[in-house]
Design an enzyme around this catalytic site. Sequence first.
Site, PDB file in Angstrom:
ATOM      1  N   CYS A  90      -2.062   6.347  44.154  1.00 53.54           N
ATOM      2  CA  CYS A  90      -0.657   6.226  45.214  1.00 53.54           C
ATOM      3  C   CYS A  90      -0.050   7.237  44.853  1.00 53.54           C
ATOM      4  O   CYS A  90      -0.106   8.465  45.363  1.00 53.54           O
ATOM      5  CB  CYS A  90      -0.053   4.603  44.856  1.00 53.54           C
ATOM      6  SG  CYS A  90       1.131   4.237  46.095  1.00 53.54           S
ATOM      7  N   HIS A 178      -4.291   0.189  45.163  1.00 54.98           N
ATOM      8  CA  HIS A 178      -3.984  -0.091  43.875  1.00 54.98           C
ATOM      9  C   HIS A 178      -5.280  -0.751  43.556  1.00 54.98           C
ATOM     10  O   HIS A 178      -5.509  -2.017  43.558  1.00 54.98           O
ATOM     11  CB  HIS A 178      -2.750  -0.664  43.420  1.00 54.98           C
ATOM     12  CG  HIS A 178      -1.614  -0.032  43.687  1.00 54.98           C
ATOM     13  ND1 HIS A 178      -1.097   0.752  42.651  1.00 54.98           N
ATOM     14  CD2 HIS A 178      -0.601   0.129  44.757  1.00 54.98           C
ATOM     15  CE1 HIS A 178       0.085   1.251  43.141  1.00 54.98           C
ATOM     16  NE2 HIS A 178       0.303   0.885  44.420  1.00 54.98           N
ATOM     17  N   GLU A 180      -6.064  -1.555  40.327  1.00 60.93           N
ATOM     18  CA  GLU A 180      -6.171  -2.313  39.313  1.00 60.93           C
ATOM     19  C   GLU A 180      -5.470  -3.626  39.472  1.00 60.93           C
ATOM     20  O   GLU A 180      -5.333  -4.497  38.648  1.00 60.93           O
ATOM     21  CB  GLU A 180      -4.920  -1.635  38.314  1.00 60.93           C
ATOM     22  CG  GLU A 180      -3.487  -1.368  38.883  1.00 60.93           C
ATOM     23  CD  GLU A 180      -3.280  -0.444  39.899  1.00 60.93           C
ATOM     24  OE1 GLU A 180      -1.999   0.038  40.147  1.00 60.93           O
ATOM     25  OE2 GLU A 180      -4.361   0.383  40.248  1.00 60.93           O
TER      26      GLU A 180
END
Length: 528
Positions: A90, A178, A180
């Site tokens: 990002c 993202h 994660e």
Amino acid sequence: MSQKSFKKERDPSILILDFGSQYSELIARRIRETNVFSLVVSNCISIEDINDINPKGIILSGGPNSVYEQNAPKCDKKIFNLGIPILGICYGMQLMVKELGGSVISATKKAEYGRAPINIDQESDLLRDVEDKSIMWMSHGDSINCLPDGFNKIAHTENTLHAAISNDIKKLFGVQFHPEVVHSEFGMKIIKNFVYNISCCEADWTTETYIEETIPRIREQVGNKKVLLALSGGVDSSTLAFLLNKAIGNQLTCMFIDQGFMRKGEPEFLMNFFDKKFHIKVEYINARERFIAKLKGITDPEQKRKIIGEEFIRVFEEESNRLGPFQYLAQGTLYPDVIESAGTNIDPKTGERIAVKIKSHHNVGGLPKDLQFKLVEPLRKLFKDEVRKVGGALGLPDEIIKRHPFPGPGLAIRILGEVNNEKLDCLRDADWIVRDEIKKAGLYNDIWQAFAVLLPVKTVGVMGDKRTYAWPIVLRCVSSEDGMTADWSKIPFKILERIANRIVNEVISVNRVVYDITSKPPGTIEWE
């Protein structure tokens, strides 16, 4: 050996440069789930420090800023010429693009938040075995407009032209989403691709290797000196007690201060468990009357916390002087504590606090700064789930490892308003029934927390054809992964009915039971 030698610990294989993302800790946790050691460090880390650590890969986290803001966080531009694989996430990707000569545009109508399918444009080591049209979690305003020389677009979404980019020659990669976050379907696959295939890390960060490396380091640090541990009975201090006992044996003294606000039977259980069953020396300090006297007439929750914290400090000082002298104080500080308490004051080489201070003892107040202890904090680089694994490997039973979180001030902040012995006895009995029925139903390990709250009002009821005027009990059961957010647990009605019936029939001075169905946010898990 010198003090410097025992402080030398395993270097992280993956460094995470933090640009203020709410997900930086989560990135580190996800990497550790691949059995690769990672640390979060400041975005201001120097090239010299990076070279000293010699990581196999670097991740640039996301962040709330725009790269064009005047004080937007940056990193040393030379990082992109080190030859170390880098993944920008990002904001981290946008910063990399801008620093290397590309351009980023501000958000207009094409901002993306939430789930979005990605379209894979070409093969890449980063997206290997990631399915086309898979869902990823987007949370960005700015977007890349023009790529730097040497970069290729490897994925896009409906609203984002450059959802993933790569420079295979320099091993520089970026994703606008993202990976994660759990909502990203192939997020862990992307992380594994970067960690294993691109950065060539070895999966050598395990519970067993941590214990093997930590025990001799504790012995080297402490030598033949005495160590004091404030034992609460929670998973952190219990795991630490077992670890220290294995490392230094009788040099360890545990102090358990019973302030009178624990759950039913817990003081007796803890003393029997540690002192008698496992022969770990525990000094029991009965300070119940001191604490309850200090809370007389106090109704404000923050005042209660402060008073409990201050009294804990006084008791701790008195008893440590009586039992000592001790040269070392052991604390169950975890890695999130280090990050949250240090902010940007993190040593870039180790990920540790630069100015070490004694943290608050389980949310009941900090210990005095002038206590002459050296700190022993062997858990300071572990996350909560890792601590549970270490505890299990050391022989802690599930009744400790899987114990629900319990606030440091204990039942004192689950009694709204003034605290007295009558209310404590009432709440202990009600709370025990809640946990007993949840365990009997086989739901205990599926719920983050299940407990009772006593309200400071009385309600009208009818029992045995007589009018009653008694306290209401609130049931609070929530499901969560980490306690940061939580949803109320959908307990079957039959179980709720059984809990309510038992409480009104078995607990004196209670005639009503209600169930709290508020999520976090907007509410919090605890009532005070």
